[in-house]
Scaffold this active site. Structure first.
Site, PDB file in Angstrom:
ATOM      1  N   ARG A  19       0.863  -1.182   0.000  1.00 48.07           N
ATOM      2  CA  ARG A  19       0.000   0.000   0.000  1.00 48.07           C
ATOM      3  C   ARG A  19       0.903   1.236   0.000  1.00 48.07           C
ATOM      4  O   ARG A  19       2.070   1.178   0.404  1.00 48.07           O
ATOM      5  CB  ARG A  19      -0.897   0.025   1.231  1.00 48.07           C
ATOM      6  CG  ARG A  19      -1.856  -1.147   1.349  1.00 48.07           C
ATOM      7  CD  ARG A  19      -2.689  -1.015   2.621  1.00 48.07           C
ATOM      8  NE  ARG A  19      -3.689  -2.071   2.753  1.00 48.07           N
ATOM      9  CZ  ARG A  19      -3.511  -3.195   3.439  1.00 48.07           C
ATOM     10  NH1 ARG A  19      -2.352  -3.408   4.059  1.00 48.07           N
ATOM     11  NH2 ARG A  19      -4.465  -4.103   3.512  1.00 48.07           N
ATOM     12  N   LYS A  49      -2.442  -2.242   8.009  1.00 46.90           N
ATOM     13  CA  LYS A  49      -3.598  -1.674   8.683  1.00 46.90           C
ATOM     14  C   LYS A  49      -3.794  -2.312  10.055  1.00 46.90           C
ATOM     15  O   LYS A  49      -3.631  -3.515  10.216  1.00 46.90           O
ATOM     16  CB  LYS A  49      -4.864  -1.882   7.839  1.00 46.90           C
ATOM     17  CG  LYS A  49      -4.907  -1.023   6.581  1.00 46.90           C
ATOM     18  CD  LYS A  49      -6.235  -1.181   5.863  1.00 46.90           C
ATOM     19  CE  LYS A  49      -6.341  -0.243   4.668  1.00 46.90           C
ATOM     20  NZ  LYS A  49      -7.638  -0.371   3.980  1.00 46.90           N
ATOM     21  N   HIS A  84      -2.352   2.371  -5.750  1.00 46.51           N
ATOM     22  CA  HIS A  84      -3.380   1.343  -5.636  1.00 46.51           C
ATOM     23  C   HIS A  84      -3.495   0.536  -6.931  1.00 46.51           C
ATOM     24  O   HIS A  84      -3.701  -0.684  -6.898  1.00 46.51           O
ATOM     25  CB  HIS A  84      -4.727   1.989  -5.314  1.00 46.51           C
ATOM     26  CG  HIS A  84      -5.843   1.007  -5.150  1.00 46.51           C
ATOM     27  ND1 HIS A  84      -5.943   0.175  -4.053  1.00 46.51           N
ATOM     28  CD2 HIS A  84      -6.893   0.702  -5.947  1.00 46.51           C
ATOM     29  CE1 HIS A  84      -7.012  -0.590  -4.181  1.00 46.51           C
ATOM     30  NE2 HIS A  84      -7.610  -0.294  -5.313  1.00 46.51           N
ATOM     31  N   ARG A 135      -0.695  -1.920  -7.005  1.00 46.22           N
ATOM     32  CA  ARG A 135      -0.982  -3.003  -6.051  1.00 46.22           C
ATOM     33  C   ARG A 135      -1.985  -3.973  -6.657  1.00 46.22           C
ATOM     34  O   ARG A 135      -1.844  -5.196  -6.535  1.00 46.22           O
ATOM     35  CB  ARG A 135      -1.514  -2.395  -4.756  1.00 46.22           C
ATOM     36  CG  ARG A 135      -1.990  -3.378  -3.690  1.00 46.22           C
ATOM     37  CD  ARG A 135      -2.321  -2.598  -2.420  1.00 46.22           C
ATOM     38  NE  ARG A 135      -3.220  -3.290  -1.524  1.00 46.22           N
ATOM     39  CZ  ARG A 135      -2.849  -4.166  -0.596  1.00 46.22           C
ATOM     40  NH1 ARG A 135      -1.569  -4.484  -0.475  1.00 46.22           N
ATOM     41  NH2 ARG A 135      -3.734  -4.732   0.208  1.00 46.22           N
ATOM     42  N   HIS A 173      -4.897  -8.766   3.698  1.00 42.80           N
ATOM     43  CA  HIS A 173      -6.344  -8.670   3.868  1.00 42.80           C
ATOM     44  C   HIS A 173      -6.783  -9.545   5.026  1.00 42.80           C
ATOM     45  O   HIS A 173      -6.443 -10.730   5.090  1.00 42.80           O
ATOM     46  CB  HIS A 173      -7.075  -9.129   2.603  1.00 42.80           C
ATOM     47  CG  HIS A 173      -6.942  -8.169   1.466  1.00 42.80           C
ATOM     48  ND1 HIS A 173      -7.164  -8.542   0.154  1.00 42.80           N
ATOM     49  CD2 HIS A 173      -6.611  -6.848   1.438  1.00 42.80           C
ATOM     50  CE1 HIS A 173      -6.980  -7.493  -0.626  1.00 42.80           C
ATOM     51  NE2 HIS A 173      -6.647  -6.462   0.132  1.00 42.80           N
ATOM     52  N   TYR A 191     -10.988  -7.768  -4.915  1.00 37.59           N
ATOM     53  CA  TYR A 191      -9.844  -6.986  -5.352  1.00 37.59           C
ATOM     54  C   TYR A 191      -9.133  -7.612  -6.553  1.00 37.59           C
ATOM     55  O   TYR A 191      -8.520  -6.937  -7.357  1.00 37.59           O
ATOM     56  CB  TYR A 191      -8.902  -6.885  -4.161  1.00 37.59           C
ATOM     57  CG  TYR A 191      -7.761  -5.940  -4.275  1.00 37.59           C
ATOM     58  CD1 TYR A 191      -7.713  -4.930  -5.207  1.00 37.59           C
ATOM     59  CD2 TYR A 191      -6.700  -6.053  -3.381  1.00 37.59           C
ATOM     60  CE1 TYR A 191      -6.653  -4.064  -5.269  1.00 37.59           C
ATOM     61  CE2 TYR A 191      -5.644  -5.189  -3.435  1.00 37.59           C
ATOM     62  CZ  TYR A 191      -5.613  -4.206  -4.371  1.00 37.59           C
ATOM     63  OH  TYR A 191      -4.554  -3.352  -4.427  1.00 37.59           O
TER      64      TYR A 191
END
Length: 292
Positions: free
Chosen positions: A143, A167, A232, A235, A258, A267
Site C-alpha cells: 500500500r 492496517k 493502488h 498493487r 487482507h 480486489y
C-alpha cells in the site's frame, strides 16, 4: 464534538487497533453527521432520518461509509450502556457494488518500467528512488502508506523478505524480488539523508501525496494516461497478474494483508473462462471422464 465520539474513537484505537487514516475518516464522518443532527449521543431516529436527505447528492459508496461509521458508533453506545436504544435503523441503506480497481495491462507495466529504468540509468538519486519504489509497489503489492513509511531496518539483508506493518498495526512478510532488491541496493548507494526511513523527506518520510505526484508524472513521460496510474493501481496489478499466473487466493490474501478473503476476491478479478479452465485442469476429478 461530543464526548461520546471521543470515547468511541479511543475504543477503536485501543481495542481494534484502527489505523490513523481509518480513525481520521471516522472522525470526519461522525463530526459531519453531528453538524447536521446535533449531538449524536442524544439523536433519535427522526433526527438520523434527516441524514438521507442531507446526503442525497453523495455517491452511494460515500453514504454507505458514513452510515457504517454511525452504526458502529451506536453499537458502541449500546454496548457501553450509554444508550438503551439503537437509532441507526433509520439510517439510509444504499445499494452499493464495490467497483473493481483500474487495470494496467502487462504491456503498460512494461512501458512504465522501461521509462523508469532509462531514467534511473542516469544515477540521479530521485530517479533511482522512483525505480526502487516502483519495484516494491508492483513487485511486492505494498500500500502507499506502507511503502513511504518503511523504516530503513526493513531492508532485507539475507532473507528476501520485507516486514510490513499494515492496517491496524498488523505485521506480515512480503517477498522482495531480485529486481527489487537490486533497485534497493542502488538506492541505498545514492541515498544521502541520515534518517530512520528508507525514503526520507526532510525530517520525516516521503508523503503519500508526493508519491502520487511522482507516479502521475512518470506516466506522462512514458506516454501513458496519468489517470490510470496510482499506488493502488500498481498493487492491484501485482495481485491480478499473480492470480493470472496461477497464484493461490489464500497466498494473495496473506501477501496483500487482507483480514478477510472476501476482500481479496473482490480486489483480484479474473475472467470466468480462465477459472473454468483452471477447475477442469486442476480438480482431482479432472482426469475422470463421464461414462458414455
Amino acid at each position: 464534538m461530543s464526548e461520546a465520539i471521543d470515547e468511541f474513537l479511543a475504543m477503536m484505537a485501543a481495542e481494534r487497533g484502527a489505523a490513523a487514516n481509518t480513525m481520521a475518516a471516522y472522525r470526519r464522518d461522525l463530526e459531519g453527521a453531528e453538524e447536521i443532527v446535533g449531538d449524536l449521543a442524544l439523536a433519535g431516529k427522526p433526527s438520523l432520518a434527516r441524514l438521507g436527505k442531507a446526503w442525497a447528492d453523495l455517491a452511494p459508496s460515500s453514504v454507505a461509509r458514513k452510515a457504517s461509521a454511525l452504526r458502529q458508533f451506536y453499537g458502541f453506545m449500546v454496548d457501553e450502556g450509554l444508550r438503551k436504544d439503537d437509532p441507526s435503523s433509520s439510517l439510509p441503506r444504499p445499494a452499493t457494488r464495490r467497483p473493481l480497481p483500474k487495470i494496467l495491462s502487462h504491456g503498460e507495466i512494461e512501458t512504465l518500467f522501461v521509462q523508469a529504468e532509462e531514467e534511473a540509468a542516469s544515477e540521479m538519486p530521485q530517479s533511482v528512488r522512483l525505480l526502487a519504489m516502483l519495484e516494491l509497489l508492483y513487485g511486492s503489492g505494498l500500500r502507499a502508506t506502507e511503502l513511504v513509511s518503511l523504516p530503513l531496518t526493513a531492508v532485507p539483508r539475507d532473507a528476501p523478505f520485507l516486514t510490513i506493518t499494515g492496517k491496524g498495526g498488523q505485521q506480515r512478510m512480503v517477498p522482495v524480488s531480485g529486481r527489487a532488491k537490486e533497485a534497493l541496493t542502488r538506492w541505498l548507494e545514492v541515498r544521502e539523508e541520515k534518517s530512520r526511513y528508507l525514503f526520507p523527506s526532510r525530517d520525516k518520510h516521503l508523503s503519500r501525496v508526493r508519491l502520487y505526484q511522482m507516479l502521475k508524472k512518470l506516466a506522462l513521460r512514458a506516454n501513458l494516461s496519468p489517470e490510470k496510474l496510482s499506488p493502488h493501481v500498481l498493487r492491484h496489478a501485482f495481485a491480478t497478474h499473480l492470480l493470472e499466473g496461477g497464484a493461490d487466493l489464500r497466498v494473495l490474501q496473506n501477501l496483500l494483508g487482507h483480514a478477510d478473503i472476501a476482500t481479496t476476491q473482490i480486489y483480484t478479478h479474473v475472467d470466468a473462462a480462465r477459472l473454468v479452465a483452471l477447475v477442469n485442469e486442476r480438480h482431482p476429478l479432472a482426469d475422470r471422464r463421464a461414462p458414455d
